[in-house]
Motif scaffolding. Structure first.
Motif, PDB file in Angstrom:
ATOM      1  N   GLY A 180       1.837   2.160  -3.425  1.00 36.32           N
ATOM      2  CA  GLY A 180       0.680   2.650  -4.173  1.00 36.32           C
ATOM      3  C   GLY A 180       0.303   4.065  -3.783  1.00 36.32           C
ATOM      4  O   GLY A 180      -0.007   4.901  -4.642  1.00 36.32           O
ATOM      5  N   LYS A 181       0.320   4.370  -2.485  1.00 35.99           N
ATOM      6  CA  LYS A 181       0.011   5.722  -2.027  1.00 35.99           C
ATOM      7  C   LYS A 181       1.034   6.731  -2.556  1.00 35.99           C
ATOM      8  O   LYS A 181       0.696   7.875  -2.858  1.00 35.99           O
ATOM      9  CB  LYS A 181      -0.032   5.761  -0.510  1.00 35.99           C
ATOM     10  CG  LYS A 181      -1.210   5.004   0.092  1.00 35.99           C
ATOM     11  CD  LYS A 181      -1.169   5.059   1.616  1.00 35.99           C
ATOM     12  CE  LYS A 181      -2.327   4.293   2.230  1.00 35.99           C
ATOM     13  NZ  LYS A 181      -2.277   4.294   3.719  1.00 35.99           N
ATOM     14  N   TYR A 229      -9.264   2.664  -3.061  1.00 35.57           N
ATOM     15  CA  TYR A 229      -8.778   3.916  -2.472  1.00 35.57           C
ATOM     16  C   TYR A 229      -8.662   4.941  -3.597  1.00 35.57           C
ATOM     17  O   TYR A 229      -7.979   4.699  -4.595  1.00 35.57           O
ATOM     18  CB  TYR A 229      -7.426   3.715  -1.802  1.00 35.57           C
ATOM     19  CG  TYR A 229      -7.460   2.720  -0.656  1.00 35.57           C
ATOM     20  CD1 TYR A 229      -7.671   3.148   0.650  1.00 35.57           C
ATOM     21  CD2 TYR A 229      -7.283   1.363  -0.884  1.00 35.57           C
ATOM     22  CE1 TYR A 229      -7.716   2.247   1.699  1.00 35.57           C
ATOM     23  CE2 TYR A 229      -7.313   0.449   0.161  1.00 35.57           C
ATOM     24  CZ  TYR A 229      -7.538   0.893   1.446  1.00 35.57           C
ATOM     25  OH  TYR A 229      -7.576  -0.007   2.482  1.00 35.57           O
ATOM     26  N   CYS A 230      -9.341   6.072  -3.430  1.00 43.59           N
ATOM     27  CA  CYS A 230      -9.411   7.062  -4.510  1.00 43.59           C
ATOM     28  C   CYS A 230      -8.891   8.418  -4.050  1.00 43.59           C
ATOM     29  O   CYS A 230      -9.012   8.783  -2.874  1.00 43.59           O
ATOM     30  CB  CYS A 230     -10.846   7.224  -5.004  1.00 43.59           C
ATOM     31  SG  CYS A 230     -11.567   5.739  -5.716  1.00 43.59           S
ATOM     32  N   ASP A 231      -8.341   9.142  -4.999  1.00 49.20           N
ATOM     33  CA  ASP A 231      -7.962  10.536  -4.793  1.00 49.20           C
ATOM     34  C   ASP A 231      -9.229  11.381  -4.921  1.00 49.20           C
ATOM     35  O   ASP A 231      -9.790  11.517  -6.004  1.00 49.20           O
ATOM     36  CB  ASP A 231      -6.920  10.944  -5.827  1.00 49.20           C
ATOM     37  CG  ASP A 231      -6.503  12.401  -5.694  1.00 49.20           C
ATOM     38  OD1 ASP A 231      -6.936  13.060  -4.726  1.00 49.20           O
ATOM     39  OD2 ASP A 231      -5.736  12.874  -6.550  1.00 49.20           O
ATOM     40  N   ILE A 233       0.057   7.620  -6.072  1.00 51.80           N
ATOM     41  CA  ILE A 233      -1.086   8.541  -6.074  1.00 51.80           C
ATOM     42  C   ILE A 233      -0.641   9.932  -5.669  1.00 51.80           C
ATOM     43  O   ILE A 233      -1.079  10.938  -6.250  1.00 51.80           O
ATOM     44  CB  ILE A 233      -2.194   8.013  -5.147  1.00 51.80           C
ATOM     45  CG1 ILE A 233      -2.773   6.711  -5.695  1.00 51.80           C
ATOM     46  CG2 ILE A 233      -3.300   9.053  -4.982  1.00 51.80           C
ATOM     47  CD1 ILE A 233      -3.823   6.079  -4.791  1.00 51.80           C
ATOM     48  N   GLY A 234       0.244  10.024  -4.686  1.00 48.38           N
ATOM     49  CA  GLY A 234       0.744  11.324  -4.271  1.00 48.38           C
ATOM     50  C   GLY A 234       1.529  12.037  -5.348  1.00 48.38           C
ATOM     51  O   GLY A 234       1.543  13.265  -5.396  1.00 48.38           O
ATOM     52  N   TYR A 294      -7.003  -2.643  -4.018  1.00 51.92           N
ATOM     53  CA  TYR A 294      -6.281  -3.551  -3.122  1.00 51.92           C
ATOM     54  C   TYR A 294      -7.040  -4.878  -3.049  1.00 51.92           C
ATOM     55  O   TYR A 294      -8.203  -4.921  -2.632  1.00 51.92           O
ATOM     56  CB  TYR A 294      -6.159  -2.950  -1.723  1.00 51.92           C
ATOM     57  CG  TYR A 294      -5.526  -3.885  -0.719  1.00 51.92           C
ATOM     58  CD1 TYR A 294      -4.156  -4.104  -0.720  1.00 51.92           C
ATOM     59  CD2 TYR A 294      -6.307  -4.558   0.220  1.00 51.92           C
ATOM     60  CE1 TYR A 294      -3.567  -4.963   0.202  1.00 51.92           C
ATOM     61  CE2 TYR A 294      -5.730  -5.422   1.144  1.00 51.92           C
ATOM     62  CZ  TYR A 294      -4.361  -5.622   1.117  1.00 51.92           C
ATOM     63  OH  TYR A 294      -3.784  -6.491   2.022  1.00 51.92           O
ATOM     64  N   LEU A 329      -6.445   3.336  -6.268  1.00 49.82           N
ATOM     65  CA  LEU A 329      -5.719   2.110  -5.954  1.00 49.82           C
ATOM     66  C   LEU A 329      -6.729   1.004  -5.669  1.00 49.82           C
ATOM     67  O   LEU A 329      -7.667   1.210  -4.882  1.00 49.82           O
ATOM     68  CB  LEU A 329      -4.802   2.327  -4.752  1.00 49.82           C
ATOM     69  CG  LEU A 329      -3.890   1.161  -4.326  1.00 49.82           C
ATOM     70  CD1 LEU A 329      -2.598   1.703  -3.745  1.00 49.82           C
ATOM     71  CD2 LEU A 329      -4.583   0.272  -3.275  1.00 49.82           C
ATOM     72  N   MET A 389       0.810  -1.210   0.000  1.00 48.45           N
ATOM     73  CA  MET A 389       0.000   0.000   0.000  1.00 48.45           C
ATOM     74  C   MET A 389       0.850   1.268   0.000  1.00 48.45           C
ATOM     75  O   MET A 389       0.487   2.267  -0.618  1.00 48.45           O
ATOM     76  CB  MET A 389      -0.918  -0.006   1.227  1.00 48.45           C
ATOM     77  CG  MET A 389      -2.015  -1.058   1.180  1.00 48.45           C
ATOM     78  SD  MET A 389      -3.297  -0.627  -0.010  1.00 48.45           S
ATOM     79  CE  MET A 389      -3.979   0.828   0.760  1.00 48.45           C
ATOM     80  N   ASP A 390       1.975   1.228   0.696  1.00 51.69           N
ATOM     81  CA  ASP A 390       2.810   2.430   0.778  1.00 51.69           C
ATOM     82  C   ASP A 390       3.302   2.860  -0.592  1.00 51.69           C
ATOM     83  O   ASP A 390       3.298   4.056  -0.926  1.00 51.69           O
ATOM     84  CB  ASP A 390       3.994   2.178   1.708  1.00 51.69           C
ATOM     85  CG  ASP A 390       3.566   2.014   3.156  1.00 51.69           C
ATOM     86  OD1 ASP A 390       2.492   2.554   3.505  1.00 51.69           O
ATOM     87  OD2 ASP A 390       4.279   1.348   3.929  1.00 51.69           O
TER      88      ASP A 390
END
Length: 405
Positions: A99-100, A133-135, A103-104, A113, A111, A96-97
């Motif tokens: 993937g985040k 997980y969405c922005d 996105i950042g 998962y 994302l 996840m890290d």
């Protein structure tokens, strides 16, 4: 009063109004700032906005995937999402890290998962989950990523139900998978596009904003050069004089915005294939009071303009709130009562609502009678206020001239 006196008064009024119309038209074409707001902005802005939103919907939103299952069902889920028009898988990451971080850095907008026990739980007849997980900084990309995952999961659910049902015919399998099928139809915006949703309101708002900006700029120039004292000849009564001044100026602006209004409300929507369902008679019936109300509203607002730059500061500040107050981007019923009262002061509130119901929703004039009547009330009220405002300006200009002499 004798008939000859009435005819003489009418003749003098027409001559004075024509003089005001001629002088105002000359000043418009001498002032580069007014030309920009009256001609360049209405011609260019709609094309710019329409080209930006011409795709209507967001496609191929970049998505990153964390697949801890590495199973046949997880790969199928990813393939089906990637095959949809709204989502494009751009990367596979291990945790996840990572993937985040993507996105950042705006490499991806969402994302997916998939946990390690995804396929195992399904085969054990247990409920499995896939996390999305969405922005949320852009709602359109969130909608595309989330709805794609939801639709793919529903399709896979149907296939699993069919496999477990043990039915013998295709029809029985269809009923088992979807015992109640909903047929959804998008009303008034078949493509569900953002352009068809918000651009009609923007086009109507452009008419009001450019009129107020142009009129305010012209009034600021007149005040700076002390031209107000020459608007009414000294031998004219103030009551008649102010009527002729406001009428002459309004006819000048109306002549220009007959063309600009037709461009904004008829030609631009057809160029970019926005909904165009209004009958021309109903559209004309709405546009006439709306344009006049915007003209007299702009002449009223001009009393706040001491210098040319002031009007731009005022209108830039209120442009976005006026769009929200129309009830297009936020439901009208959810707007607090105080702000609904404030919105009723602006012609754009009722002009936008009437235009959308006519042109986008296929209504008739009887469906927008409330907005139609309020716009004519705006015409009458702002015409009277504009006469009072211009009388005040003429008095001040003559006082300053007398003091200077």
């Amino acid at each position: 009063m004798k008939i000859e006196d009435i005819l003489t008064t009418i003749k003098e009024g027409c001559r004075d109004a024509a003089r005001i119309w001629r002088d105002e038209m000359r000043q418009i074409f001498k002032d580069e700032g007014v030309i920009i707001f009256f001609f360049v902005v209405p011609l260019i802005y709609p094309l710019l906005y329409s080209w930006i939103y011409n795709n209507e919907v967001v496609r191929e939103v970049p998505v990153v995937v964390v697949d801890n299952s590495h199973s046949q069902l997880s790969r199928k889920f990813i393939r089906m999402c990637n095959a949809s028009p709204d989502v494009k898988v751009v990367a596979y990451v291990d945790d996840m890290d990572e993937g985040k971080m993507l996105i950042g850095r705006n490499v991806a907008r969402a994302l997916y998962y998939i946990p390690s026990d995804f396929q195992t739980r399904i085969y054990r007849m247990q409920q499995a989950t896939i996390s999305v997980y969405c922005d949320m900084s852009l709602v359109l990309t969130y909608k595309a990523a989330y709805q794609t995952a939801l639709m793919v999961s529903q399709e896979m659910n149907s296939e699993i139900q069919i496999q477990l049902a043990g039915k013998y015919t295709k029809r029985e399998e269809q009923i088992q998978a979807k015992p109640l099928e909903a047929d959804g139809q998008a009303l008034f915006s078949p493509a569900g596009g953002y352009g068809s949703f918000v651009l009609p309101a923007v086009l109507m708002l452009i008419i009001q904003q450019t009129l107020v900006l142009g009129i305010g700029l012209s009034a600021g120039t007149a005040r700076e050069s002390n031209r107000f004292q020459n608007l009414v000849p000294p031998d004219r009564r103030y009551y008649h004089g102010m009527f002729r001044v406001v009428f002459g100026k309004a006819m000048c602006y109306l002549m220009i915005y007959i063309l600009m209004g037709a461009w904004l409300t008829i030609i631009v929507p057809r160029l970019f294939h926005f909904p165009c369902l209004a009958h021309w008679q109903d559209l004309l019936a709405i546009m006439l009071p709306y344009t006049l109300a915007c003209i007299f509203f702009g002449m009223t607002v001009s009393c706040l303009v001491r210098y040319r730059e002031n009007v731009m500061l005022i209108m830039v500040f209120v442009s976005v709130p006026l769009l929200f107050l129309t009830g297009v981007s936020w439901p009208q019923t959810e707007i607090p009562g105080f702000w609904q009262g404030v919105s009723s002061l602006f012609p754009s509130t009722f002009g936008v609502r009437a235009y959308i119901r006519l042109n986008s929703m296929g209504g008739t004039l009887s469906d927008v009678l409330t907005e139609y009547r309020i716009l004519w009330c705006h015409v009458v009220v702002y015409f009277i206020v504009a006469c009072l405002v211009y009388r005040h300006h003429v008095n001040l200009a003559r006082q300053h001239a007398a003091e200077a002499e």
